[in-house]
Design an enzyme around this catalytic site. Structure first.
Site: not given
Ligand code: G3I
Ligand code: 9MR
Ligand code: ZN
Length: 573
Positions: A181, A498, A544, A553
């Site tokens: 993103d 992604h 992939d 991503e």
């Molecule tokens: O911290 C808890 C842990 O205590 C628990 O045991 C575990 C159980 O599954 O979950 C953990 O939380 C996780 C959290 O990351 C911390 O690691 C969540 O399950 C997991 O869904 C969460 O995923 C994050 C994701 O965003 C959704 O929020 C990823 O780490 C994080 O890298 C990702 O970041 C996104 C940004 O929001 C937007 N930009 C893209 C980026 C990469 O995808």
């Molecule tokens: O593209 C978004 C990615 O950067 C984030 O990690 C992810 C989870 O927050 O969300 C992606 O955006 C999707 C949204 O969550 C749901 N609708 C489709 C979007 C594009 O894949």
């Protein structure tokens, strides 16, 4: 065909999923010989993993066609739960001659790989250059970006979000896009820049390259520092006059898959958070001491910003906002929310102590370093205490407390010994147990490797180093997908990451150097849920396909530990 299908998203994803799904199922039966698709260094371990039931394997020099080695295959893991395969290992660590090779078992053949002194030079340069391609608020010129060039993007950054109770706009241009993103998030950028600056501070020679073809290349400042400076100049804009730091700059909802320069929606500045402020403080203090020999004025600016951030934290001893940052109603971009800021404050204190020598910061660390049992988990964006402890171990400040250092080392060794046990039990010698296959699992592998490197540096026990190498081997090809997880690297690599630019630029090839998030058995996106179930062997839960943001991503905080590990393992003697 590809373009037509891509235009018809529905058909495209359905067809792609069908292919991916079949591939995923077929892979359960296909025969494989897994190797590091880049190669190996002469003095370190070399293993091939296979599901072919045979007694021996041969190695052929691909330049001469000569069979130069025969080895025994040994049963390693029957019905490995992570992959669903019975795995045998062919150890060829005693082959040290430089060259290009392939492994044969009967009619099956591995991809070609090399044995050489510094096999990861190009992959490292690619992984570092990927940050340039994430630059926001600037044109990416063709002479540096080639076909991936684009005009300036997000020059509109940014407008205060109503939730900040602040009015108007403020120049928040610059920095890196976070991931797939176009958002910009201080918390995630904090661990990213911190890891990259530590790589340079710990091993300046190995991370001192100045030739990756970014605008600042060949300016006598290491490109890793030039690239981090581009992010740090944005950091400076994110600090409020009260010393607090805004959590992020994003739209209210993720952009569609459009080129960055076409993303002209309003982007908002969100509220101050103490996790962002503390990460910022640590990074700015660290940056101050690193840039001092390259730009004293910038070094002072960074230190002033760090001190201002610390004062804010002292004035606000409890987490801000209460409960940690959460997206306001109507906002659905990344959150990077975290219910505790103790680890971030600990990291800030250590970096300020190391940079300034002031005992007050040292006292804060003394009082709080034993939280989380010192080292009991790898670092990640919500858990940064290990960065504090690594900095404390690496500093040559004489006032550090030997008792604390000894405790940190004991804790590090005890944690890494658990990783060594995990490694022995792992089918492909990767440091992931079933519940570790989650969002960004490839960064978990890399961050665990950083701690193994630290344990090796403290003890000279090469077993830690060998296990660290196996983590890089996993990323570079020793995985059930038979690919590297880095775009443009190796024989087979992610084609459909992604990432918005990749999805919008009508260029088939992805930009090189990006580490994909990796297997995510929690199936946290629709594509994964369609292709796999909770019964799927967890290592297989990677797709992939563009749609799989939870496994495919790319993100700046995943590339940073990859850089640290690859740069170190490419050069350590
Ligand atoms: O911290 C808890 C842990 O205590 C628990 O045991 C575990 C159980 O599954 O979950 C953990 O939380 C996780 C959290 O990351 C911390 O690691 C969540 O399950 C997991 O869904 C969460 O995923 C994050 C994701 O965003 C959704 O929020 C990823 O780490 C994080 O890298 C990702 O970041 C996104 C940004 O929001 C937007 N930009 C893209 C980026 C990469 O995808
Ligand atoms: O593209 C978004 C990615 O950067 C984030 O990690 C992810 C989870 O927050 O969300 C992606 O955006 C999707 C949204 O969550 C749901 N609708 C489709 C979007 C594009 O894949
Ligand atoms: Zn941008």
């Amino acid at each position: 065909m590809y373009e037509y299908l891509k235009k018809n998203n529905l058909i495209f994803f359905a067809l792609l999923f069908l292919i991916a799904g079949c591939a995923a199922n077929e892979s359960a039966s296909e025969k494989f010989i897994l190797v590091n698709q880049i190669g190996y260094r002469p003095e370190y371990n070399k293993k091939a993993f296979t599901n072919i039931d045979a007694d021996t394997f041969e190695i052929v020099n691909t330049e001469t066609g000569e069979q130069i080695y025969t080895g025994q295959l040994k049963l390693h893991h029957k019905d490995d739960p992570s992959t669903g395969e019975t795995l045998l290992i062919g150890d060829f660590s005693d082959l040290k001659d430089a060259g290009n090779y392939t492994i044969r078992i009967g009619h099956n053949q591995s991809v070609q790989f090399e044995i050489s002194e510094q096999p990861y030079d190009d992959a490292y340069a690619s992984a570092l250059k990927s940050f340039y391609f994430q630059r926001c608020g600037t044109e990416l010129e063709t002479r540096y970006a080639g076909e991936f060039s684009h005009p300036i993007c997000h020059a509109q950054d940014a407008t205060y979000h109503v939730s900040t109770h602040m009015d108007g706009v403020r120049d928040m241009t610059g920095g890196w896009h976070d991931a797939g993103d176009y958002g910009k998030y201080i918390v995630n950028a904090g661990i990213t820049v911190g890891t990259m600056l530590m790589a340079y501070e710990h091993y300046p020679t190995w991370f001192g390259g100045d030739d990756i073809m970014i605008p600042e290349s060949d300016n006598s400042i290491p490109d890793i520092l030039d690239e981090c400076r581009y992010e740090l100049e944005w950091f400076l804009k994110m600090q409020h006059e009260n010393g607090g730091v805004h959590h992020k700059v994003t739209r209210e909802n993720f952009a569609p898959f459009i080129m960055p320069e076409d993303d002209d929606a309003t982007r908002f500045i969100f509220e101050i958070s103490s996790t962002a402020t503390a990460d910022y403080c640590a990074v700015m203090a660290l940056a101050s001491r690193i840039y001092t020999s390259f730009d004293r004025a910038f070094s002072k600016t960074c230190l002033d910003a760090a001190l201002k951030a610390w004062r804010f934290l002292e004035q606000n001893p409890e987490i801000i906002p209460v409960g940690g940052f959460r997206n306001p109603d109507g906002v659905n971009t990344g959150g990077y929310g975290d219910a505790t800021d103790r680890d971030e404050r600990l990291w800030a204190a250590v970096e300020l102590y190391i940079t300034t020598g002031a005992q007050g910061y040292h006292e804060y660390y003394r009082k709080n370093y034993q939280e989380n049992d010192i080292i009991s988990r790898q670092m990640s964006w919500p858990q940064v205490e290990c960065l504090a402890h690594l900095s404390y171990l690496h500093t040559d400040r004489q006032s550090t407390d030997p008792k604390i250092r000894a405790e940190i080392v004991n804790s590090l060794v005890s944690y890494c010994d658990k990783l060594v046990e995990m490694h022995a039990e792992s089918g492909l010698h990767v440091l992931l147990q079933a519940n570790d296959y989650e969002w960004g699992s490839n960064s978990t592998v890399m961050n665990r490797a950083i701690l193994l490197i630290a344990a090796y540096e403290e003890t000279a026990d090469t077993n830690y180093l060998h296990v660290a190498y196996d983590q890089l081997h996993y990323i570079l090809g020793v995985n059930i997908h038979g690919m590297t997880f880095i775009t443009g690297v190796g024989d087979r690599y992610p084609q459909n990451i992604h990432q918005r630019q990749a999805g919008a630029d009508n260029i088939t090839e992805p930009i090189s150097g990006f580490l994909a998030g990796g297997a995510n058995a929690k199936l946290q996106d629709a594509a994964l849920r369609r292709a796999f179930t909770r019964e799927t062997p967890p290592a297989r839960s990677y797709l992939d396909v563009l749609e799989s943001y939870a496994s495919n991503e790319v993100a700046i905080n995943w590339n940073a530990p990859l850089l640290y590990v690859m740069g170190y393992l490419n050069a350590v003697r």
